[in-house]
Design a protein around this motif. Structure first.
Motif, short mmCIF file in Angstrom:
data_model
loop_
_atom_site.label_atom_id
_atom_site.label_comp_id
_atom_site.label_asym_id
_atom_site.label_seq_id
_atom_site.Cartn_x
_atom_site.Cartn_y
_atom_site.Cartn_z
N LEU A 12 99.47 30.95 -9.39
CA LEU A 12 99.91 31.79 -10.44
C LEU A 12 100.31 31.07 -11.75
CD1 LEU A 12 102.15 34.34 -8.52
CD2 LEU A 12 99.81 34.51 -9.19
N PRO A 13 100.11 31.76 -13.09
CA PRO A 13 100.40 31.19 -14.29
C PRO A 13 101.90 30.75 -13.86
CG PRO A 13 99.17 32.90 -14.56
CD PRO A 13 99.62 33.13 -12.98
N SER A 14 102.15 29.65 -14.62
CA SER A 14 103.81 29.11 -14.57
C SER A 14 104.60 30.12 -15.11
CB SER A 14 103.96 27.67 -15.28
OG SER A 14 103.49 27.69 -16.65
N ALA A 15 104.32 30.67 -16.20
CA ALA A 15 105.39 31.70 -16.81
C ALA A 15 105.58 32.87 -15.90
CB ALA A 15 104.74 32.36 -18.10
N LEU A 16 104.59 33.10 -14.66
CA LEU A 16 105.09 34.11 -14.17
C LEU A 16 106.02 33.83 -12.79
CD1 LEU A 16 101.96 36.48 -13.90
CD2 LEU A 16 104.16 37.04 -14.88
N ARG A 126 112.22 41.52 -18.73
CA ARG A 126 111.84 40.17 -18.70
C ARG A 126 111.66 39.29 -20.16
NH1 ARG A 126 113.33 40.92 -14.51
NH2 ARG A 126 112.45 40.84 -12.53
N LYS A 127 111.53 38.14 -20.13
CA LYS A 127 111.48 37.26 -21.31
C LYS A 127 110.06 37.71 -22.11
CE LYS A 127 110.32 33.18 -18.74
NZ LYS A 127 110.50 31.57 -18.55
N PHE A 128 109.95 37.43 -23.37
CA PHE A 128 108.79 37.71 -24.22
C PHE A 128 107.45 37.11 -23.62
CE2 PHE A 128 106.09 37.28 -27.82
CZ PHE A 128 106.02 38.87 -28.14
N SER A 129 107.70 35.95 -23.23
CA SER A 129 106.48 34.98 -22.70
C SER A 129 105.95 35.57 -21.79
CB SER A 129 106.85 33.57 -22.21
OG SER A 129 107.71 33.66 -21.57
N THR A 130 106.57 36.19 -20.67
CA THR A 130 106.11 36.96 -19.43
C THR A 130 105.60 38.09 -19.79
OG1 THR A 130 107.79 35.83 -17.98
CG2 THR A 130 106.68 38.02 -17.37
N THR A 131 106.09 38.96 -20.81
CA THR A 131 105.67 40.27 -21.36
C THR A 131 104.36 39.91 -22.21
OG1 THR A 131 107.64 40.88 -21.55
CG2 THR A 131 106.07 42.24 -22.63
N ALA A 132 104.22 38.90 -22.81
CA ALA A 132 102.80 38.80 -23.55
C ALA A 132 101.92 38.39 -22.80
CB ALA A 132 103.20 37.37 -24.59
N ARG A 178 115.20 44.86 -25.62
CA ARG A 178 115.86 43.92 -24.85
C ARG A 178 116.82 43.08 -25.73
NH1 ARG A 178 115.01 40.33 -20.79
NH2 ARG A 178 115.15 38.26 -20.97
N SER A 179 116.30 42.61 -27.08
CA SER A 179 117.35 42.07 -27.87
C SER A 179 118.60 42.70 -28.08
CB SER A 179 116.32 41.91 -29.13
OG SER A 179 115.24 41.08 -28.97
N ARG A 180 118.74 43.93 -28.26
CA ARG A 180 119.71 44.88 -28.56
C ARG A 180 120.74 44.81 -27.20
NH1 ARG A 180 121.59 49.94 -27.53
NH2 ARG A 180 123.13 50.89 -28.89
N ARG A 181 120.28 44.76 -26.28
CA ARG A 181 120.94 44.87 -24.90
C ARG A 181 121.63 43.57 -25.07
NH1 ARG A 181 117.74 47.71 -20.05
NH2 ARG A 181 117.62 50.07 -20.75
N GLN A 182 120.79 42.13 -25.29
CA GLN A 182 121.14 40.95 -24.97
C GLN A 182 122.44 40.85 -26.19
OE1 GLN A 182 117.82 38.54 -25.42
NE2 GLN A 182 117.45 38.38 -23.28
N LEU A 183 122.18 41.47 -27.26
CA LEU A 183 123.14 41.24 -28.40
C LEU A 183 124.65 42.03 -27.61
CD1 LEU A 183 123.84 40.45 -31.18
CD2 LEU A 183 122.94 42.62 -31.98
N LEU A 184 124.50 43.16 -27.38
CA LEU A 184 125.45 43.86 -26.80
C LEU A 184 126.21 43.15 -25.73
CD1 LEU A 184 124.26 47.64 -26.76
CD2 LEU A 184 125.80 46.37 -28.32
#
Length: 421
Positions: A12-16, A126-132, A178-184
């Motif tokens: 599998l790709p390393s990002a996953l 999940r982080k943006f790299s995985t989503t992308a 996700r960014s809003r949740r992480q900020l909170l």
């Protein structure tokens, strides 16, 4: 989708790889139940509507696929229903469910909303790299899907472009959530950390304050109790004392004990209080002006004290005067313990800029005292700490001439007007 075996992860790709572990299961809150129910109803509801539309004679919801065979519409319904049921586990297995949805997305139309919800879940959890990476896979699947089931009356690349736009909107929307949740979470952690640090600072300040109060209690009570012990021991030894001598000694014992209880009551009251730890301690804080009364009190108890005060009491800084008083008090107490009956000389000298010098001198005891006064042996250690905290220094020991000398130097800065001049 089955769990990925460890030995096959290199395929599998390393990002996953780091994202394939299931999220820690947590008990769903009422809000989670409501949102999961809505997501399932939306996904399954869209599946039912599209399937019913494809099987009807007048296709209105999905006219692009009006020529879909009935068997393919029913297969699409079954596959999309299974996918919508998987929405109940979308938080725990977001990547795995979306990978399964990519395989099903090669031919399903009714599962379009379910796939969008799963992609949004991946973007949120999940982080943006995985989503992308998964969004790129989704677009590759779209390229194949449009070839297998083309939309009637619409060019191939136009369909692909609209799919890319909707995919980008979903990914960016999920990233914002996700960014809003992480900020909170960050703000909450920062607030909790600040509260914990504040509580720690308060606890440390309270501990320091109580340590200072304990030092005051030692200095005050050691002096009082030593007077009581000294006179009680004298009464025990001198059985032939006259009634007047007995009455005088008893009066000193009563007065010293009463004052010791009063000081102890004030100190214990401060230790029990949970007030502002930044306020000054409540026990009495005598200064150098009370040294004359301290010497008179020791003389009344039978000690021989010679006080040489070569400074103006009102000119001495309050902090230095208080520290000097405690040093003299502890010196007199030690003299009564270890050299009873000896003459104690107390000399106070100094001036602005030169500092304040405190000297307590008494002859080295020639024998053992008939009245043993117990002690913890930490009085001089406490005095050295006091002097250091006040910015000065303290020395003690026996001189070649045979006297025990306790010497302290305390800072006495010049007035601000003289420094400016």
């Amino acid at each position: 989708m089955p769990a990925v075996r460890t030995e096959n992860r290199w395929l599998l790709p390393s990002a996953l790889v780091a994202e394939l572990e299931p999220s820690r299961p947590a008990r769903r809150s009422t809000r989670d139940w409501i949102i999961d129910t809505l997501c399932f109803l939306i996904g399954f509801g869209f599946t039912v509507l599209v399937t019913a539309d494809l099987l009807s004679d007048n296709v209105s919801i999905a006219p692009e696929w009006a020529n879909t065979p009935p068997w393919l519409a029913w297969l699409d319904f079954v596959v999309a229903t299974i996918a919508s049921v998987g929405l109940w586990w979308r938080r725990r297995w977001p990547v795995q469910l979306f990978l399964a949805m990519l395989v099903l997305g090669l031919f399903t139309v009714a599962g379009g909303i379910t796939g969008a919800i799963m992609l949004f879940t991946v973007a949120v959890h999940r982080k943006f790299s995985t989503t992308a990476l998964l969004a790129t896979g989704f677009m590759l699947v779209t390229l194949v899907f449009v070839k297998l089931r083309p939309e009637a009356g619409r060019p191939y690349w136009e369909t692909v472009a609209w799919s890319a736009v909707f995919t980008l909107i979903i990914v960016l929307w999920g990233a914002v959530v996700r960014s809003r949740r992480q900020l909170l979470i960050s703000l909450r952690d920062r607030a909790e950390r600040a509260e914990s640090e504040q509580q720690l600072r308060v606890a440390q300040a309270r501990a320091l304050e109580r340590t200072r109060i304990a030092r005051e209690m030692h200095d005050v009570l050691a002096h009082r109790i030593s007077l009581v012990s000294l006179h009680a021991g004298a009464l025990e030894i001198r059985g032939d004392a006259s009634p007047d001598e007995v009455a005088t000694a008893a009066g000193v014992i009563r007065a010293s004990a009463h004052q010791a209880l009063q000081d102890l009551r004030e100190v214990i009251g401060v230790l029990r209080a949970d007030g502002d730890v930044s306020s000054p301690p409540e026990p009495p804080q005598p200064t150098i002006a009370e040294l004359t009364a301290l010497a008179d009190e020791s003389r009344a108890a039978g000690a021989r004290v010679r006080l040489e005060l070569d400074v103006a009491a009102e000119a001495v800084p309050e902090g230095a005067g208080r520290t000097a008083y405690r040093i003299v008090q502890e010196g007199l107490t030690n003299a009564r313990k270890h050299a009873p009956g000896a003459t104690v000389t107390v000399a106070i000298a100094g001036g602005p800029g030169n500092g304040l010098t405190v000297t307590v001198r008494n002859p080295w005891p020639a024998g053992h005292s008939p009245t043993v006064i117990p002690g913890a042996g930490t009085g001089l250690v406490g005095l050295a700490e006091r002097a250091t905290l006040a910015g000065g220094r303290l020395t003690h020991g026996r001189e070649p001439g045979g006297d025990f000398v306790l010497t302290a130097w305390l800072p006495w800065p010049r007035p601000a007007t003289e420094v400016a001049a």
